[in-house]
Scaffold this motif. Structure first.
Motif, PDB file in Angstrom:
ATOM      1  N   LYS A  47      -3.627  -4.748  -0.954  1.00  0.00           N
ATOM      2  CA  LYS A  47      -4.314  -4.318  -2.181  1.00  0.00           C
ATOM      3  C   LYS A  47      -3.595  -3.132  -2.827  1.00  0.00           C
ATOM      4  O   LYS A  47      -3.462  -3.067  -4.039  1.00  0.00           O
ATOM      5  CB  LYS A  47      -5.763  -3.946  -1.871  1.00  0.00           C
ATOM      6  CG  LYS A  47      -6.625  -5.153  -1.553  1.00  0.00           C
ATOM      7  CD  LYS A  47      -8.092  -4.763  -1.439  1.00  0.00           C
ATOM      8  CE  LYS A  47      -8.965  -6.000  -1.292  1.00  0.00           C
ATOM      9  NZ  LYS A  47     -10.368  -5.637  -1.038  1.00  0.00           N
ATOM     10  N   GLY A  48      -3.150  -2.195  -2.004  1.00  0.00           N
ATOM     11  CA  GLY A  48      -2.525  -0.978  -2.528  1.00  0.00           C
ATOM     12  C   GLY A  48      -1.156  -1.238  -3.121  1.00  0.00           C
ATOM     13  O   GLY A  48      -0.994  -1.261  -4.338  1.00  0.00           O
ATOM     14  N   ASP A  49      -0.177  -1.468  -2.267  1.00  0.00           N
ATOM     15  CA  ASP A  49       1.201  -1.599  -2.747  1.00  0.00           C
ATOM     16  C   ASP A  49       1.423  -2.884  -3.543  1.00  0.00           C
ATOM     17  O   ASP A  49       2.076  -2.882  -4.577  1.00  0.00           O
ATOM     18  CB  ASP A  49       2.185  -1.559  -1.570  1.00  0.00           C
ATOM     19  CG  ASP A  49       2.192  -0.189  -0.889  1.00  0.00           C
ATOM     20  OD1 ASP A  49       1.593   0.748  -1.449  1.00  0.00           O
ATOM     21  OD2 ASP A  49       2.796  -0.065   0.187  1.00  0.00           O
ATOM     22  N   PHE A  50       0.890  -4.012  -3.030  1.00  0.00           N
ATOM     23  CA  PHE A  50       1.155  -5.286  -3.705  1.00  0.00           C
ATOM     24  C   PHE A  50       0.235  -5.493  -4.910  1.00  0.00           C
ATOM     25  O   PHE A  50       0.500  -6.343  -5.753  1.00  0.00           O
ATOM     26  CB  PHE A  50       0.989  -6.466  -2.736  1.00  0.00           C
ATOM     27  CG  PHE A  50       1.911  -6.415  -1.532  1.00  0.00           C
ATOM     28  CD1 PHE A  50       3.004  -5.560  -1.502  1.00  0.00           C
ATOM     29  CD2 PHE A  50       1.686  -7.247  -0.435  1.00  0.00           C
ATOM     30  CE1 PHE A  50       3.854  -5.519  -0.403  1.00  0.00           C
ATOM     31  CE2 PHE A  50       2.531  -7.216   0.672  1.00  0.00           C
ATOM     32  CZ  PHE A  50       3.607  -6.344   0.689  1.00  0.00           C
ATOM     33  N   GLY A  51      -0.867  -4.775  -4.950  1.00  0.00           N
ATOM     34  CA  GLY A  51      -1.782  -4.892  -6.084  1.00  0.00           C
ATOM     35  C   GLY A  51      -2.552  -6.203  -6.126  1.00  0.00           C
ATOM     36  O   GLY A  51      -2.997  -6.638  -7.183  1.00  0.00           O
ATOM     37  N   GLY A  72       3.446   6.044  -4.828  1.00  0.00           N
ATOM     38  CA  GLY A  72       2.992   4.811  -4.186  1.00  0.00           C
ATOM     39  C   GLY A  72       3.858   4.438  -3.001  1.00  0.00           C
ATOM     40  O   GLY A  72       4.833   5.125  -2.685  1.00  0.00           O
ATOM     41  N   GLY A  73       3.474   3.352  -2.351  1.00  0.00           N
ATOM     42  CA  GLY A  73       4.294   2.746  -1.307  1.00  0.00           C
ATOM     43  C   GLY A  73       4.560   3.654  -0.119  1.00  0.00           C
ATOM     44  O   GLY A  73       3.808   4.567   0.189  1.00  0.00           O
TER      45      GLY A  73
END
Lengths: 366, 328
Positions: free
Chosen positions: A124-128, A195-196
């Motif tokens: 959810k976070g990095d890949f969206g 991010g990441g």
């Protein structure tokens, strides 16, 4: 498992399937595979509607049922090329490897923290990704199904790239840093709001500075030194540490980098990459355990306990005789066992099924 | 269609604009011949291109691209198709380098490559990035800033992504079962003019048995045979490995002739350099970071494969096959 055990198990499975929640996104575009004594004995099956699948499972009652991660125009066609590929879910498999028949179960809870990181930080976070479904695998792990449309078109190699990212393959945290800018050698590095991996690295470093400053440097035990260092990191300036040389500071941060990827569990590269892969149908029964590959929401992750929540619903009890020693396990929310070889015991049907299917017990015939 | 539009179509003959520009044109022998030339130029790696053509010549140039595709669709030779796609993509990249941002965007948009500006750099969605970024270390997402499904790239990298998109697009050539006579003739002409070795023999050099390489090498050789475009690191790894198991330079160059962008001179130079400098075979850890590792051999170096017993080897391969079959 003898014939009469097997026929009772079949009845139990069939009755479960008469009620089971079998909604599958794009069911009419999926290939199905079933097995009676192992995972897949025949594949290239197709069902146009959940009710068709339900009827099949009630009447034929395989012990294992899987569907393709791919969507096809003609899911039942053979060979594979004739199916005409239309895309595939992104599926991650977190599998636990442990010694012994029952060794993995006490560890299932620990996988949850990795699962949570995988879903929250990475998927959810990095890949969206937004359309994310979680399911217990029915035995020793968890499956994550991602159905975002723009990810469906990705090919095998492109998926491999995502797995490598999660596993941190090729990750070198030293690349996060660069020197220069001012007259004194200033060390530029990641900020916690990035991010990441960069952002996560900065956050973990900040946490280490607060929780265990001496793990980085003795000098950080002083509050003032800590504050200066932390303030710098917030702005991406890593020079304000008591460590004299930049290169030495970077080396001292190595243990933090080790915590970055989801490494303790194999996010099975094969599953994610192989587009012809079949994955256990969510909410179907795993024939080696009688446990349901139960679907749950990401928000329920903390509370979900497979050995309590993934057993088949059953109120009746049945007598079994144990064929081998079995350790204590928390089944249906209660401490169950340990049991000795030849011990006879009256157990809830779903618990009895678990031991019978594991090959540790047999049903006592009247 | 005005001159500007026509020039755009000449530069980017894979676009709808190009299709429109040649809508009323009929296939002539001259167009078919230029189609053959266009493919031959790809084999020579000739990326030069110009729009300083006049009127109908421009249209013929666009039509020659369509003719090339028909010839390739008829011949169905993956080697030729792949080389053609690589070259056309590089030609397009050449134009993009000379184009303004508006023109780059117009081409990028065709492939759904859209970027949003961000502090002097640009952001692109992760799935689009994954689809069109070259498989090389520099583009690995592990080493990129990635936030909420957006990847940070430079303007230069954006153009490289478009190049890759063009390559993939041009490579997808529909089968042409019953082409016009002119295309058939052109196809035969093209085949006749090719030196026999260049079409890619598909054979393995003597001394190398496919069965007896570690799984990662087998995978690469298989890709090579299919004329896939291997990234630099993969080629380097393959070359050092083949040298280490005793293959000579000629055989190695021969093996690389299946690559879609093969240039014998360059390949030979690189192979010679690797041997001269005695570069060693990358370790398993390195192949893993290159994204080339495909099995769990636990041997440290791909070369140690040859120290394994038969049983261990087949066990590793079984596990590979097993991991494909496993559902749990």
């Amino acid at each position: 498992m003898d014939e009469s055990d097997r026929s009772l198990m079949t009845k139990i499975f069939s009755s479960y399937y008469s009620q089971a929640e079998l909604e599958i996104v794009g069911i009419e575009q999926r290939e199905f595979g079933v097995g009676f004594s192992r995972k897949i004995e025949s594949r290239h099956l197709a069902f146009a509607h959940p009710s068709e699948l339900r009827n099949y499972l009630m009447n034929n009652t395989p012990f294992f049922v899987s569907h393709s991660i791919s969507y096809y125009e003609h899911p039942a066609a053979t060979p594979m090329e004739k199916k005409i590929w239309m895309g595939a879910d992104l599926v991650f498999d977190l599998d636990l490897h442990a010694e012994g028949k029952y060794g993995a179960y006490p560890l299932l809870d620990k996988v949850k923290s990795d699962l949570s990181r995988l879903v929250t930080d990475f998927i959810k976070g990095d890949f969206g990704c937004k359309d994310v479904m979680l399911a217990f695998s029915g035995n020793r792990g968890y499956h994550v199904h991602v159905r975002d449309k723009d990810f469906r078109v990705l090919g095998g190699e492109e998926r491999r790239e995502l797995v490598d990212y999660i596993m941190g393959n090729g990750l070198n945290y030293r690349d996060f840093f660069s020197e220069g800018g001012d007259k004194i050698a200033k060390l530029h590095g990641p900020r916690p709001d990035e991010g990441g991996y960069r952002g996560r690295f900065a956050k973990l470093a900040l946490k280490a500075v607060q929780d265990d400053p001496s793990s980085i440097h003795r000098g950080l035990k002083q509050e003032k030194a800590r504050d200066v260092f932390v303030k710098g990191i917030m702005e991406g300036n890593w020079s304000a540490s008591p460590v004299k040389k930049n290169s030495e500071l970077i080396e001292r941060l190595a243990p933090i980098a080790k915590m970055l990827p989801v490494a303790s569990v194999d996010t099975d590269a094969g599953v994610t990459q192989d587009l012809s892969k079949l994955i256990r149908v969510p909410n179907s029964i795993h024939g080696d355990t009688g446990l349901i590959a139960k679907v749950f929401d990401a928000t329920e992750l903390e509370r979900f306990e497979p050995l309590r929540d993934a057993l088949m619903p059953a109120s009746q009890e049945i007598r079994v005789r144990f064929l081998e020693d079995v350790p204590e396990l928390p089944l249906r929310g209660e401490a169950t066992g340990p049991f000795k070889k030849d011990e006879e015991k009256r157990l809830n049907l779903s618990i009895a099924s678990f031991y019978v299917l594991k090959g540790s017990a047999t049903i006592i015939k009247r | 269609m005005d001159d500007k539009e026509l020039d755009f179509a000449v530069k980017y003959p894979f676009t709808d604009e190009a299709r429109k520009a040649i809508a009323g044109i009929t296939l002539t022998e001259s167009i078919a011949d230029r189609g053959v030339e266009r493919i031959k130029r790809a084999l020579e790696g000739d990326m030069r291109a110009s729009v300083s053509l006049r009127g109908s010549d421009k249209e013929e140039s666009i039509a020659s691209f369509a003719a090339s595709r028909m010839i390739l669709g008829f011949l169905r030779n993956p080697f030729l198709t792949s080389r053609f796609a690589v070259n056309e993509a590089k030609i397009a990249h050449g134009w993009l380098d000379r184009a303004d941002e508006k023109e780059v965007d117009a081409v990028a948009r065709i492939f759904g490559i859209a970027t949003t500006p961000e502090k002097g750099l640009m952001l692109i969605t992760l799935p689009v990035y994954l689809r069109f970024s070259p498989r090389s270390v520099d583009y690995r997402i592990t080493n990129r800033r990635l936030i909420r499904g957006m990847v940070e790239i430079t303007y230069h990298e954006k153009k490289r992504l478009v190049e890759e998109a063009v390559r993939k697009h041009v490579e997808r050539i529909p089968l042409v079962k019953d082409p016009p006579e002119l295309i058939k003739q052109a196809g035969e002409k093209l085949l006749d003019s090719l030196p026999k070795t260049q079409a890619g023999s598909g054979k393995l050099p003597s001394g190398a048995k496919v069965e007896d390489h570690p799984p990662c090498v087998e995978r690469l050789m298989e890709s090579m045979r299919k004329h896939e475009n291997l990234p630099h690191q993969a080629r380097y790894f393959l070359a050092t490995y083949l040298m280490a198991i005793g293959m000579n330079d000629d055989d190695i160059v021969q093996l690389f002739s299946d690559a879609p962008d093969f240039k014998e001179k360059i390949t030979r130079y690189q192979v010679t350099q690797i041997r001269k400098r005695a570069y060693s075979v990358p370790s398993c850890a390195t192949t893993l970071t290159y994204g080339l590792c495909v099995a769990v051999c636990r041997i440290g170096s791909p070369l140690n494969w040859h120290t394994l017993g038969k049983e261990r080897k087949s066990l590793i391969k079984q596990q590979m096959a097993g991991s494909m079959e496993r559902v749990d």
